[in-house]
Design a protein around this motif. Sequence first.
Motif, PDB file in Angstrom:
ATOM      1  N   ALA A   1      15.058  12.049   8.823  1.00  0.00           N
ATOM      2  CA  ALA A   1      14.194  12.497   7.725  1.00  0.00           C
ATOM      3  C   ALA A   1      14.096  11.422   6.648  1.00  0.00           C
ATOM      4  CB  ALA A   1      14.713  13.801   7.131  1.00  0.00           C
ATOM      5  N   LEU A   2      15.208  10.787   6.329  1.00  0.00           N
ATOM      6  CA  LEU A   2      15.219   9.717   5.335  1.00  0.00           C
ATOM      7  C   LEU A   2      14.364   8.545   5.793  1.00  0.00           C
ATOM      8  CD1 LEU A   2      16.366   8.634   2.662  1.00  0.00           C
ATOM      9  CD2 LEU A   2      18.361   7.838   3.961  1.00  0.00           C
ATOM     10  N   LEU A   3      14.552   8.114   7.023  1.00  0.00           N
ATOM     11  CA  LEU A   3      13.765   7.009   7.565  1.00  0.00           C
ATOM     12  C   LEU A   3      12.277   7.356   7.595  1.00  0.00           C
ATOM     13  CD1 LEU A   3      13.583   4.218   8.863  1.00  0.00           C
ATOM     14  CD2 LEU A   3      14.060   5.304  11.071  1.00  0.00           C
ATOM     15  N   THR A   4      11.952   8.585   7.967  1.00  0.00           N
ATOM     16  CA  THR A   4      10.551   9.012   8.014  1.00  0.00           C
ATOM     17  C   THR A   4       9.903   8.923   6.638  1.00  0.00           C
ATOM     18  OG1 THR A   4      11.015  10.474   9.874  1.00  0.00           O
ATOM     19  CG2 THR A   4       9.016  10.929   8.616  1.00  0.00           C
ATOM     20  N   ARG A   5      10.600   9.374   5.592  1.00  0.00           N
ATOM     21  CA  ARG A   5      10.034   9.310   4.234  1.00  0.00           C
ATOM     22  C   ARG A   5       9.874   7.863   3.776  1.00  0.00           C
ATOM     23  NH1 ARG A   5      11.136  13.685   5.870  1.00  0.00           N
ATOM     24  NH2 ARG A   5      10.691  15.662   4.873  1.00  0.00           N
ATOM     25  N   ILE A   6      10.848   7.032   4.078  1.00  0.00           N
ATOM     26  CA  ILE A   6      10.757   5.618   3.706  1.00  0.00           C
ATOM     27  C   ILE A   6       9.582   4.960   4.415  1.00  0.00           C
ATOM     28  CG2 ILE A   6      11.910   3.374   3.852  1.00  0.00           C
ATOM     29  CD1 ILE A   6      14.569   4.899   3.379  1.00  0.00           C
ATOM     30  N   GLN A   7       9.450   5.211   5.712  1.00  0.00           N
ATOM     31  CA  GLN A   7       8.319   4.658   6.456  1.00  0.00           C
ATOM     32  C   GLN A   7       6.997   5.153   5.898  1.00  0.00           C
ATOM     33  OE1 GLN A   7       9.442   5.878  10.434  1.00  0.00           O
ATOM     34  NE2 GLN A   7      10.056   3.784  10.959  1.00  0.00           N
ATOM     35  N   SER A   8       6.957   6.408   5.486  1.00  0.00           N
ATOM     36  CA  SER A   8       5.728   6.976   4.939  1.00  0.00           C
ATOM     37  C   SER A   8       5.277   6.240   3.679  1.00  0.00           C
ATOM     38  CB  SER A   8       5.935   8.460   4.637  1.00  0.00           C
ATOM     39  OG  SER A   8       4.790   9.002   4.029  1.00  0.00           O
TER      40      SER A   8
ATOM     41  N   VAL B   1       5.921  12.450  -7.822  1.00  0.00           N
ATOM     42  CA  VAL B   1       6.805  12.026  -6.734  1.00  0.00           C
ATOM     43  C   VAL B   1       5.960  11.622  -5.535  1.00  0.00           C
ATOM     44  CG1 VAL B   1       8.446  12.958  -5.056  1.00  0.00           C
ATOM     45  CG2 VAL B   1       8.796  13.343  -7.475  1.00  0.00           C
ATOM     46  N   THR B   2       6.390  10.586  -4.843  1.00  0.00           N
ATOM     47  CA  THR B   2       5.661  10.099  -3.681  1.00  0.00           C
ATOM     48  C   THR B   2       5.974  10.922  -2.437  1.00  0.00           C
ATOM     49  OG1 THR B   2       5.950   7.900  -4.644  1.00  0.00           O
ATOM     50  CG2 THR B   2       5.047   8.003  -2.428  1.00  0.00           C
ATOM     51  N   GLU B   3       7.246  11.230  -2.223  1.00  0.00           N
ATOM     52  CA  GLU B   3       7.681  12.027  -1.071  1.00  0.00           C
ATOM     53  C   GLU B   3       8.791  12.972  -1.510  1.00  0.00           C
ATOM     54  OE1 GLU B   3       6.609  12.380   2.027  1.00  0.00           O
ATOM     55  OE2 GLU B   3       5.080  10.831   1.886  1.00  0.00           O
ATOM     56  N   PHE B   4       9.044  13.996  -0.705  1.00  0.00           N
ATOM     57  CA  PHE B   4      10.030  15.022  -1.008  1.00  0.00           C
ATOM     58  C   PHE B   4      10.950  15.160   0.189  1.00  0.00           C
ATOM     59  CE2 PHE B   4      11.482  19.364  -1.895  1.00  0.00           C
ATOM     60  CZ  PHE B   4      11.640  19.321  -3.272  1.00  0.00           C
TER      61      PHE B   4
ATOM     62  N   ASP C   1      12.169  -1.657  -5.082  1.00  0.00           N
ATOM     63  CA  ASP C   1      11.004  -1.407  -4.236  1.00  0.00           C
ATOM     64  C   ASP C   1      10.804   0.080  -3.996  1.00  0.00           C
ATOM     65  OD1 ASP C   1      10.488  -4.187  -3.782  1.00  0.00           O
ATOM     66  OD2 ASP C   1      12.172  -4.191  -2.375  1.00  0.00           O
ATOM     67  N   LEU C   2      11.877   0.853  -4.151  1.00  0.00           N
ATOM     68  CA  LEU C   2      11.866   2.274  -3.843  1.00  0.00           C
ATOM     69  C   LEU C   2      13.014   2.940  -4.588  1.00  0.00           C
ATOM     70  CD1 LEU C   2      11.134   4.755  -1.945  1.00  0.00           C
ATOM     71  CD2 LEU C   2      12.768   3.778  -0.341  1.00  0.00           C
ATOM     72  N   VAL C   3      12.765   4.158  -5.096  1.00  0.00           N
ATOM     73  CA  VAL C   3      13.833   4.943  -5.727  1.00  0.00           C
ATOM     74  C   VAL C   3      13.965   6.259  -4.978  1.00  0.00           C
ATOM     75  CG1 VAL C   3      14.594   6.129  -7.818  1.00  0.00           C
ATOM     76  CG2 VAL C   3      13.471   3.921  -8.002  1.00  0.00           C
ATOM     77  N   ILE C   4      15.199   6.626  -4.695  1.00  0.00           N
ATOM     78  CA  ILE C   4      15.509   7.934  -4.138  1.00  0.00           C
ATOM     79  C   ILE C   4      16.283   8.660  -5.228  1.00  0.00           C
ATOM     80  CG2 ILE C   4      16.708   9.205  -2.330  1.00  0.00           C
ATOM     81  CD1 ILE C   4      16.393   6.649  -0.584  1.00  0.00           C
TER      82      ILE C   4
END
Length: 165
Positions: free
Chosen positions: A118-125, A106-109, A53-56
């Motif tokens: 910061a990690l949670l904020t990017r995931i929520q975004s 890239v979707t977020e940085f 669902d998401l890649v970091i």
Amino acid sequence: MSALQSLDVLLADDNPNMRSIVFAMLKSIGVTKLREVSDGSAALEALNARPADLVIVDFKMLPVDGVTFTQLVRTAPDSPNPYLPIIMMTGHSERRRVAQARDAGVTEFLVKPVTPLALLTRIQSVILHPREFIRSDGYFGPDRRRTQTDNFVGPFRRATDALID
């Protein structure tokens, strides 16, 4: 019960210590479906084996770095999901690197050192505020404009757009 427990996350970083730290952060915010790999090539293999669902992904890895991984996910004919949300993390936040990641799709940085907030904020975004995807010559990915102009009138957003036929 966390809303993030159903999220399937793939983490790609060549540094095992960083993977361990981010893995622990993801667990602490409620992510339970989590896989980790050491580079972009392994991440592509993991995505082909099972969708995420998401890649970091880390910026700098060998043999396939985060930028190349993102470009392959976005544009390769055999891409498992060109619309996959990708969060790029790096210890190098120079303007050119941010632009390079953005231009790869890239979707977020996320800048290291990573914090849980910061990690949670990017995931929520990426979940709560997904951006429209744009296809143009040389680019496919999330709309690079972070803000939309409500009072825009006309077919062109840039002065140079009028020069293109």
